[in-house]
Design an enzyme around this catalytic site. Sequence first.
Site, PDB file in Angstrom:
ATOM      1  N   TYR A  65       0.831  -1.198   0.000  1.00 37.25           N
ATOM      2  CA  TYR A  65       0.000   0.000   0.000  1.00 37.25           C
ATOM      3  C   TYR A  65       0.869   1.253   0.000  1.00 37.25           C
ATOM      4  CZ  TYR A  65      -3.490  -3.443   1.497  1.00 37.25           C
ATOM      5  OH  TYR A  65      -4.303  -4.549   1.596  1.00 37.25           O
ATOM      6  N   HIS A 149       0.253 -12.328   1.240  1.00 41.51           N
ATOM      7  CA  HIS A 149      -0.489 -11.385   0.418  1.00 41.51           C
ATOM      8  C   HIS A 149      -0.501 -11.793  -1.053  1.00 41.51           C
ATOM      9  CE1 HIS A 149      -1.314  -6.775  -0.259  1.00 41.51           C
ATOM     10  NE2 HIS A 149      -2.394  -7.522  -0.405  1.00 41.51           N
TER      11      HIS A 149
END
Length: 329
Positions: A65, A149
Site C-alpha cells: 500500500y 499477500h
Amino acid sequence: MIPTERPWYAERVPLGRSGVTVSRIGLGTAPLGGLYSAVGGRQAAGTLDAAWRAGIRYFDTAPHYGAGLAEQRLGAFLTGAGHPRAECTVSTKVGRLLVPGASAPGDEAFHGDPGLVRVRDYSAEGVYRSLAESLERSGLDAFDVVLIHDPDEHWEEAVTGAYPALARLRDEGAVRAIGAGMNQTGILTRFVTETDLDCVLVAGRYSLLDHSAADELLPACADRGVGVLVGGVFNSGILANLAPDAMYDYAPAPQEVLHHALALGERCAEYGVPLAAAALRFPLRHPAVTGVVVGARSAQEVTVNVAHTSATIPEELWAELDALERDRR
C-alpha cells in the site's frame, strides 16, 4: 456525557482460534497509501484519528500500500500519544519486498512514495526480511497478525516457504496469528484445508455483488475454526458511490455489474436504506465472518461508514437482495 457502552461495531471478537481479538469493523489502510489518488499526511492522520475516536481498534496494512507509505503512516499514528498499542490489533502482509528502483506515482494504482518497486518473494527468507522491514518502517515492536499477500500465481512457494516461516514465527511468539489475504477464494480455500492458518482476509468475494466465498471458503473456515475477515465490501467503490464511471475490482465497472448494482440500489432506496450501509453490513450476516475491513481516505469517509452501522435494515430488504442474487445466478 461520555457513552459507557461500545457501539456494536467496536465490539472485540475472537479471530478464529488464535486468541487475537478484532473489532467487528476494522480500518483498511490501502487508501492512506494513495490508492487511486494521493492522500496528504495530515489527511491520513485525521482519518486514523477519526477511526480511533469512533472505537475502531483493528487496523490492516501492507508494504504494497503506497510502497510502504501506509505502514509508515499507521505506525506513526499508533506510536503517538493516546493510542495504547495494547488496545488495538494490527495486521500486515508479506509476499512483496520493496527495493530501490525506478517507479512513479500511480504505479500499481498507488500514488505513494516513488523510488521503490515491489518484488514478489514468498520464500522463508523473503518473509523474515519483509516483516523486519515492516517493523522498521512502522516503528512498531510487533504485528499481531501477518498475512500472506496475493500469492495467486505463487502457491507452491507460498505453501512451502512463506507458510512454514510464519508458522515458525507464531510458534516462537513473534506473531500471534497468521493467515492469507487475497481477492480470490480458490487458493484461500486450499490454505484453509491444507495448512493450519488462523484466519483469512478475503477481499471482494463476499459482497452484495459477489457471494462466491459462501460456496466453499466460508464453510471450510467454519469447519476448521478459521477466522474470516472480509474486505472490499464496496467492490472498489461501486457499492459506496454508484455512478456510471464507478470502479469495480480496481477497474471501470462492466455494464452487467453496473446494472445489477443499480437494481440493488433501487431495492435499498425503497426501504430508505443507503446501498453502502447494506453493503457494509451484508458480510456480517454470515456466521463464519468475524469482521469487516473498510478502507477510508478521510475522516469524513470514516464518519459516513460509522453512520452506516446504525442503519436499520429490515429482514424484508435482505430477502429481496438475496432474491436478486439468486435470479442473477
